[in-house]
Design a protein around this motif. Structure first.
Motif, short mmCIF file in Angstrom:
data_model
loop_
_atom_site.label_atom_id
_atom_site.label_comp_id
_atom_site.label_asym_id
_atom_site.label_seq_id
_atom_site.Cartn_x
_atom_site.Cartn_y
_atom_site.Cartn_z
N GLU A 103 0.83 -1.20 0.00
CA GLU A 103 0.00 0.00 0.00
C GLU A 103 0.87 1.26 0.00
O GLU A 103 1.81 1.37 0.76
CB GLU A 103 -0.91 0.00 1.23
N ARG A 104 0.52 2.17 -0.88
CA ARG A 104 1.22 3.44 -0.97
C ARG A 104 0.19 4.56 -1.03
O ARG A 104 -1.02 4.31 -1.09
CB ARG A 104 2.13 3.48 -2.22
N TYR A 105 0.67 5.82 -1.06
CA TYR A 105 -0.22 6.96 -0.92
C TYR A 105 0.16 8.03 -1.94
O TYR A 105 1.34 8.22 -2.26
CB TYR A 105 -0.15 7.50 0.51
N VAL A 164 -6.78 9.11 3.48
CA VAL A 164 -6.06 8.87 4.73
C VAL A 164 -5.16 10.06 5.04
O VAL A 164 -4.83 10.87 4.17
CB VAL A 164 -5.21 7.59 4.65
N THR A 165 -4.78 10.14 6.29
CA THR A 165 -3.82 11.14 6.73
C THR A 165 -2.86 10.49 7.71
O THR A 165 -3.02 9.32 8.06
CB THR A 165 -4.55 12.34 7.38
N PHE A 166 -1.87 11.26 8.17
CA PHE A 166 -0.83 10.71 9.03
C PHE A 166 -0.56 11.66 10.20
O PHE A 166 -0.66 12.87 10.06
CB PHE A 166 0.47 10.49 8.24
N ALA A 167 -0.21 11.07 11.33
CA ALA A 167 0.10 11.88 12.51
C ALA A 167 1.30 12.78 12.24
O ALA A 167 1.34 13.93 12.68
CB ALA A 167 0.37 10.97 13.71
N ASN A 168 2.27 12.27 11.51
CA ASN A 168 3.46 13.06 11.15
C ASN A 168 3.78 12.83 9.68
O ASN A 168 4.58 11.96 9.33
CB ASN A 168 4.65 12.68 12.02
N PRO A 169 3.16 13.60 8.78
CA PRO A 169 3.39 13.39 7.34
C PRO A 169 4.83 13.65 6.91
O PRO A 169 5.22 13.23 5.82
CB PRO A 169 2.42 14.39 6.68
N PRO A 186 -1.61 4.61 8.51
CA PRO A 186 -2.42 5.81 8.27
C PRO A 186 -3.70 5.77 9.09
O PRO A 186 -4.08 4.73 9.64
CB PRO A 186 -2.73 5.72 6.78
N ARG A 187 -4.36 6.90 9.15
CA ARG A 187 -5.65 6.97 9.83
C ARG A 187 -6.64 7.65 8.89
O ARG A 187 -6.23 8.42 7.99
CB ARG A 187 -5.52 7.75 11.13
N PRO A 188 -7.92 7.40 9.04
CA PRO A 188 -8.91 8.02 8.15
C PRO A 188 -8.84 9.55 8.23
O PRO A 188 -8.66 10.12 9.31
CB PRO A 188 -10.25 7.50 8.69
#
Length: 246
Positions: A103-105, A164-169, A186-188
């Motif tokens: 999985e990638r973003y 998705v987003t990340f706590a520390n992108p 990741p988180r929604p």
């Protein structure tokens, strides 16, 4: 004198790294959803001698160390295309895609439908919905993508794109092809992130700024190179004079 040469070399290595980052930014001026990067450096102070025999304290020698790059997540310009398969992401969120490496973003919202009916990126990676890849039958028409990612056709709702987003992108690593990888899960994405259908987010690279940085970098590199050359000539002159005295 030797320390000064080493300082100059550390500066040149840092400038070379900065040049690579600028070149990559410039190469992606037209890449959909691309986020530019900037270099960060820090000062390293060489430990000084502490023997009592010195008449005065040593001067601190300051080197340049590459601290890494920073991902610029500022919003790129939104361009309306009218294509129902184009989506621009507003906010610090990413589409989840499936690749052979896992999985990638991505922020690349130029979507397509492949031969198997799956919604994919322009590079052919299936875009993941909340239940996996989203497939559209050949008989379906009237495809639309809502601001919340809901994919609908004349057959009804077919799935929902996973934002998705990340706590520390800043910990995202670039893998090429406008893809990012993350060790952290990741988180929604929250309500602050949404899609703009029928549009694309352009690269946030500012060509004029990058060209200005490039010119400054070239001047700095030339200055450091000239300093190293002069120091090397000075060392050679000193060695020759010492040999004449001997």
């Amino acid at each position: 004198m030797q320390n000064a040469l080493f300082v100059g070399v550390s500066s040149q290595a840092a400038l070379q790294r900065q040049l690579d980052v600028i070149a990559n930014n410039m190469a992606n001026v037209s890449t959909t959803g691309f986020k530019s990067r900037d270099t960060r450096f820090q000062e390293y102070l060489m430990p000084v001698a502490s023997a009592d025999s010195f008449t005065g304290s040593d001067r601190r020698v300051s080197y340049v160390i590459d601290q890494g790059t920073v991902l610029n997540l500022s919003q790129g310009a939104i361009e309306q295309t009218g294509n129902p398969l184009n989506v621009a992401i507003r906010g610090e969120a990413f589409l989840a895609v499936q690749t052979p490496q896992g999985e990638r973003y991505t922020r690349n919202g130029a979507l397509e439908i492949n031969a198997q009916g799956q919604i994919v990126t322009s590079d052919g990676n299936p875009v993941l919905g909340e239940g996996g890849p989203i497939a559209i039958n050949a008989q379906e028409t009237g495809l639309t993508i809502g601001a919340d990612g809901t994919v609908s056709t004349n057959f009804g709702v077919r799935g929902k794109l996973r934002l998705v987003t990340f706590a520390n992108p800043q910990r995202l690593t670039s893998e090429g092809g406008n893809l990012y990888a993350s060790i952290a899960a990741p988180r929604p994405a929250g309500l602050e992130a949404r899609l703009e259908p029928g549009a694309l987010e352009r690269s946030n690279v500012r060509p004029v700024v990058e060209m200005t940085r490039l010119m400054d970098l070239n001047r700095t590199y030339a200055t450091v190179s000239s300093m190293i050359t002069r120091l090397d000539d000075l060392r050679g002159t000193a060695i020759r004079r010492l040999a004449d005295v001997a």
